[in-house]
Design an enzyme around this catalytic site. Structure first.
Site, PDB file in Angstrom:
ATOM      1  N   GLY A 168       0.802  -1.225   0.000  1.00 53.32           N
ATOM      2  CA  GLY A 168       0.000   0.000   0.000  1.00 53.32           C
ATOM      3  C   GLY A 168       0.831   1.270   0.000  1.00 53.32           C
ATOM      4  O   GLY A 168       2.051   1.234   0.126  1.00 53.32           O
ATOM      5  N   ARG A 177       3.986   5.849   1.992  1.00 56.75           N
ATOM      6  CA  ARG A 177       4.479   7.220   2.136  1.00 56.75           C
ATOM      7  C   ARG A 177       4.039   8.081   0.970  1.00 56.75           C
ATOM      8  O   ARG A 177       4.607   9.132   0.706  1.00 56.75           O
ATOM      9  CB  ARG A 177       5.986   7.232   2.247  1.00 56.75           C
ATOM     10  CG  ARG A 177       6.661   6.586   1.046  1.00 56.75           C
ATOM     11  CD  ARG A 177       8.074   6.981   1.036  1.00 56.75           C
ATOM     12  NE  ARG A 177       8.838   6.129   0.153  1.00 56.75           N
ATOM     13  CZ  ARG A 177      10.104   6.292  -0.043  1.00 56.75           C
ATOM     14  NH1 ARG A 177      10.732   7.264   0.570  1.00 56.75           N
ATOM     15  NH2 ARG A 177      10.751   5.505  -0.855  1.00 56.75           N
ATOM     16  N   LYS A 211       4.677  12.371  -2.332  1.00 55.36           N
ATOM     17  CA  LYS A 211       5.483  11.241  -1.865  1.00 55.36           C
ATOM     18  C   LYS A 211       6.375  11.739  -0.734  1.00 55.36           C
ATOM     19  O   LYS A 211       7.215  12.614  -0.942  1.00 55.36           O
ATOM     20  CB  LYS A 211       6.329  10.687  -3.013  1.00 55.36           C
ATOM     21  CG  LYS A 211       7.044   9.384  -2.670  1.00 55.36           C
ATOM     22  CD  LYS A 211       7.555   8.708  -3.934  1.00 55.36           C
ATOM     23  CE  LYS A 211       8.421   7.506  -3.620  1.00 55.36           C
ATOM     24  NZ  LYS A 211       8.940   6.872  -4.850  1.00 55.36           N
ATOM     25  N   ASP A 266       8.535   5.381   8.297  1.00 56.32           N
ATOM     26  CA  ASP A 266       8.119   6.703   8.782  1.00 56.32           C
ATOM     27  C   ASP A 266       7.248   7.521   7.828  1.00 56.32           C
ATOM     28  O   ASP A 266       6.827   8.623   8.161  1.00 56.32           O
ATOM     29  CB  ASP A 266       9.368   7.516   9.151  1.00 56.32           C
ATOM     30  CG  ASP A 266      10.327   7.643   7.977  1.00 56.32           C
ATOM     31  OD1 ASP A 266       9.953   7.247   6.852  1.00 56.32           O
ATOM     32  OD2 ASP A 266      11.454   8.130   8.186  1.00 56.32           O
ATOM     33  N   GLY A 267       7.024   7.001   6.623  1.00 60.38           N
ATOM     34  CA  GLY A 267       6.190   7.756   5.679  1.00 60.38           C
ATOM     35  C   GLY A 267       6.900   8.932   5.031  1.00 60.38           C
ATOM     36  O   GLY A 267       6.271   9.739   4.348  1.00 60.38           O
ATOM     37  N   ARG A 280      -1.718   0.251  -9.536  1.00 64.32           N
ATOM     38  CA  ARG A 280      -0.657  -0.691  -9.914  1.00 64.32           C
ATOM     39  C   ARG A 280      -1.213  -2.103 -10.053  1.00 64.32           C
ATOM     40  O   ARG A 280      -2.321  -2.372  -9.597  1.00 64.32           O
ATOM     41  CB  ARG A 280       0.410  -0.733  -8.810  1.00 64.32           C
ATOM     42  CG  ARG A 280       1.000   0.599  -8.468  1.00 64.32           C
ATOM     43  CD  ARG A 280       0.954   0.862  -6.960  1.00 64.32           C
ATOM     44  NE  ARG A 280       1.298   2.253  -6.695  1.00 64.32           N
ATOM     45  CZ  ARG A 280       2.551   2.699  -6.586  1.00 64.32           C
ATOM     46  NH1 ARG A 280       3.543   1.839  -6.629  1.00 64.32           N
ATOM     47  NH2 ARG A 280       2.805   3.973  -6.413  1.00 64.32           N
ATOM     48  N   ASP A 331       4.161  -4.362  -7.293  1.00 58.73           N
ATOM     49  CA  ASP A 331       3.548  -3.141  -6.758  1.00 58.73           C
ATOM     50  C   ASP A 331       4.163  -1.894  -7.390  1.00 58.73           C
ATOM     51  O   ASP A 331       3.707  -0.784  -7.140  1.00 58.73           O
ATOM     52  CB  ASP A 331       3.707  -3.077  -5.231  1.00 58.73           C
ATOM     53  CG  ASP A 331       5.151  -3.217  -4.799  1.00 58.73           C
ATOM     54  OD1 ASP A 331       5.776  -4.235  -5.148  1.00 58.73           O
ATOM     55  OD2 ASP A 331       5.669  -2.307  -4.138  1.00 58.73           O
ATOM     56  N   ASP A 369       7.470   4.806  -9.692  1.00 53.75           N
ATOM     57  CA  ASP A 369       8.282   4.546  -8.498  1.00 53.75           C
ATOM     58  C   ASP A 369       9.773   4.511  -8.792  1.00 53.75           C
ATOM     59  O   ASP A 369      10.404   3.451  -8.842  1.00 53.75           O
ATOM     60  CB  ASP A 369       7.853   3.237  -7.801  1.00 53.75           C
ATOM     61  CG  ASP A 369       6.719   3.502  -6.828  1.00 53.75           C
ATOM     62  OD1 ASP A 369       6.120   4.594  -6.891  1.00 53.75           O
ATOM     63  OD2 ASP A 369       6.429   2.629  -6.001  1.00 53.75           O
TER      64      ASP A 369
HETATM   65  P1  AMP Z   1       9.113   0.682  -2.782  1.00 56.24           P
HETATM   66  O1  AMP Z   1      10.240  -0.282  -2.619  1.00 56.24           O
HETATM   67  O2  AMP Z   1       9.508   2.117  -2.713  1.00 56.24           O
HETATM   68  O3  AMP Z   1       8.274   0.396  -3.969  1.00 56.24           O
HETATM   69  O4  AMP Z   1       8.168   0.487  -1.492  1.00 56.24           O
HETATM   70  C1  AMP Z   1       7.619  -0.732  -1.112  1.00 56.24           C
HETATM   71  C2  AMP Z   1       6.589  -0.506  -0.025  1.00 56.24           C
HETATM   72  O5  AMP Z   1       7.205   0.083   1.116  1.00 56.24           O
HETATM   73  C3  AMP Z   1       5.451   0.411  -0.412  1.00 56.24           C
HETATM   74  O6  AMP Z   1       4.291  -0.058   0.209  1.00 56.24           O
HETATM   75  C4  AMP Z   1       5.880   1.732   0.151  1.00 56.24           C
HETATM   76  O7  AMP Z   1       4.801   2.585   0.392  1.00 56.24           O
HETATM   77  C5  AMP Z   1       6.565   1.307   1.435  1.00 56.24           C
HETATM   78  N1  AMP Z   1       7.567   2.285   1.888  1.00 56.24           N
HETATM   79  C6  AMP Z   1       8.775   2.552   1.339  1.00 56.24           C
HETATM   80  N2  AMP Z   1       9.411   3.508   2.021  1.00 56.24           N
HETATM   81  C7  AMP Z   1       8.592   3.872   3.027  1.00 56.24           C
HETATM   82  C8  AMP Z   1       8.673   4.814   4.090  1.00 56.24           C
HETATM   83  N3  AMP Z   1       9.736   5.590   4.258  1.00 56.24           N
HETATM   84  N4  AMP Z   1       7.616   4.907   4.931  1.00 56.24           N
HETATM   85  C9  AMP Z   1       6.535   4.146   4.775  1.00 56.24           C
HETATM   86  N5  AMP Z   1       6.395   3.225   3.819  1.00 56.24           N
HETATM   87  C10 AMP Z   1       7.403   3.086   2.945  1.00 56.24           C
HETATM   88 MG    MG Z   2       6.737   1.212  -4.707  1.00 53.85          MG
END
Ligand code: AMP
Ligand code: MG
Length: 531
Positions: A104, A107, A127, A139-140, A204, A274, A284
């Site tokens: 989901g 962030r 983002k 931490d979002g 996605r 995703d 992404d």
């Molecule tokens: P990504 O590898 O960037 O595609 O992220 C994979 C998952 O991790 C997704 O659900 C992102 O929303 C979550 N995510 C990545 N970085 C963060 C963050 N700093 N805080 C919260 N969720 C994150």
């Molecule tokens: Mg992603």
């Protein structure tokens, strides 16, 4: 007439038409039964605009805001206007080949849609604007480093003609974010940032997968219908047969996107399901990179060094695997599973056709001679480039310039050949140039069969082979400067990468071969998912 973002009228089709949780609870948790959760961004200390995409803004009818003020507050999540209904989408995904369950928007949060000047609605997504129910243990937030990379690269890709999400703004938050960049126990505070990115939708493959995994058939169908009605209206009213045609079209668009990646040397780095857009857009931007020495095995993502699942040469295969996972998620919607299998065939067909067409264009060839001969010529190039460690971008650019001379001389002049090899190869050993020399001989012979004037061929090639791409070390230099408050290189890259096919001789140094020092430098040669 342009207006400031804080005065813009947002529409909220996803929130209104999809199923969302009513609670504003932003604590991390599973959210079964829903497409999204309503959320609110978490304010930051001191939002300041660092970069702004004039082109995207004009398309959305937005005026450039001053460095600080209400519009920038909105771009950082400090101001939610009356018509914005921010939400975080629920999706799942396969990460590195394994089902990871609910992921989901952890962030990212969408503010709603703005009507563009062409009458189409575009979603604005922040983002790094704070935690959501999908943040899990994170931490979002996003750091300036990764935000600069997403901002610059998504715009650069657009100007290269690659299907991609866009970026509107880059805002520094004034807060620090702690990151362990290489997961090696060296966590450090970094400046935080928020990118506002823009796309018709950020749905996605994983949005469908999570619903199928939980047996939420009604939600699955509602999401498919929403996507088809809004983004694939040409397919007509959704029905079991239309779901199949739709998958076919997703396969086609994904194939076109991948063919473009392969033609410019873009490595996404983390092609989890995703991170695959249902519109076939590059989405992404994380640990991505650009091929410098041509190497099908290359990936910039340290997290993937073990399996190299997402290396350059694997991307076409991985996209198909991802599409298979999407097809699997759509099984509940169709009557005959075999029809989904047939739809997947579209992927390979479109990929091959598009890759071939793009490569002919890059080489200045028209499809007029024996197709098999051309296929053999094109097929021999990757190995020759890899053995010579030729810089992918420089090779095609220099080749473009060399065509008139290759055409007009019956035998390639040694001087021309030598100059080309020296300009593009990272490898001194002459024996490693043998295959490429041989290939160039065959290529020149083939080129001479073209009927267009040499200058015309050259012009066509220069329009197909960029001089400027966002080389990994250039992005890193722009980041390091931006972290100290110096935006000169960031601005210069934004400008130069807007017309990547133009000579722009005053910016020659941004098209140079990667310097030796950048070869192993973290951030330039290696990146991780941690951003
Ligand atoms: P990504 O590898 O960037 O595609 O992220 C994979 C998952 O991790 C997704 O659900 C992102 O929303 C979550 N995510 C990545 N970085 C963060 C963050 N700093 N805080 C919260 N969720 C994150
Ligand atoms: Mg992603």
């Amino acid at each position: 007439m342009l207006q400031p973002l804080d005065k813009a009228l947002f529409q909220n089709s996803f929130v209104e038409q999809m199923r969302g949780e009513a609670s504003m609870d932003q604590s991390p948790r599973q959210v079964p039964g829903y497409h999204y959760s309503r959320v609110l961004p978490t304010p930051v200390a001191d939002p300041q605009l660092l970069a702004w995409s004039e082109e995207v803004a004009a398309f959305l009818g937005l005026e450039r805001p001053p460095e600080r003020g209400p519009a920038v507050d909105a771009l950082a999540g400090n101001l939610v206007t009356e018509t914005m209904k921010p939400f975080a989408a629920r999706y799942g995904g396969h990460q590195f080949g394994n089902w990871a369950g609910q992921l989901g928007d952890g962030r990212a949060m969408s503010l709603g849609e703005l009507m563009a000047t062409d009458g189409t609605p575009w979603e604005i997504q922040l983002k790094g604007a704070g935690p959501t129910p999908y943040s899990r243990r994170a931490d979002g937030r996003a750091v300036l480093r990764s935000s600069v990379r997403e901002f610059l690269c998504s715009e650069a890709m657009h100007h290269l003609g690659v299907p991609t999400t866009r970026a509107l703004s880059l805002v520094r938050t004034g807060d620090e974010v702690v990151r362990d960049m290489f997961y090696d126990g060296n966590a450090r505070p970094e400046p935080g940032a928020v990118v506002a990115r823009v796309a018709p939708t950020f749905v996605r493959f994983g949005n469908f997968q999570i619903l199928a995994a939980h047996g939420e058939k009604d939600n699955l169908q509602a999401l498919a219908d929403y996507v088809i009605r809004r983004y694939y209206p040409e397919l007509g009213a959704p029905s079991p047969a239309v779901y199949v045609q739709w998958l076919e079209e997703v396969c086609r668009r994904t194939a076109v996107m991948i063919a473009h990646w392969q033609s410019v040397g873009f490595v996404h780095g983390v092609m989890n399901t995703d991170n695959m857009s249902i519109l076939g857009l590059t989405i992404d931007y994380g640990p991505y990179g650009w091929l410098e020495p041509y190497d099908p095995d290359w990936t910039p993502n340290t997290t993937d060094f073990g399996g190299r699942r997402y290396a350059f040469g694997q991307q076409p295969r991985v996209a198909l695997w991802n599409l298979m996972m999407l097809a699997q998620a759509l099984i509940p919607l169709v009557e005959d599973v075999q029809t989904l299998r047939a739809a997947l065939d579209q992927y390979v067909a479109t990929l091959n056709e598009t890759q071939h067409r793009l490569m002919l264009r890059k080489l200045g060839l028209t499809a007029q001679t024996a197709a098999e001969e051309d296929a053999a010529l094109l097929g021999a190039l990757p190995e020759a480039l890899a053995e010579a460690e030729a810089d992918m971008t420089l090779f095609f650019r220099h080749l473009s310039h060399a065509t008139p001379s290759l055409i007009s001389h019956p035998a390639i002049e040694e001087a021309v050949l030598q100059e080309l090899l020296e300009a593009v190869s990272y490898m001194d050993a002459p024996e490693k140039h043998q295959k490429l020399r041989q290939w160039l001989g065959q290529y020149a012979a083939r080129l001479r069969q073209e009927t267009a004037a040499p200058e015309e061929i050259r012009a066509g090639m220069l329009a197909a082979n960029p001089k400027y791409v966002l080389r990994n070390y250039l992005a890193q230099q722009a980041i390091e400067a931006a972290e100290t408050g110096d935006l000169t290189l960031l601005n210069r890259l934004m400008l130069v990468l807007k017309t990547p096919f133009d000579e722009q001789p005053e910016h020659d140094e941004l098209a140079a071969k990667r310097p030796d020092w950048a070869r192993e430098k973290p951030g330039s040669a290696t990146l991780s998912c941690s951003s």
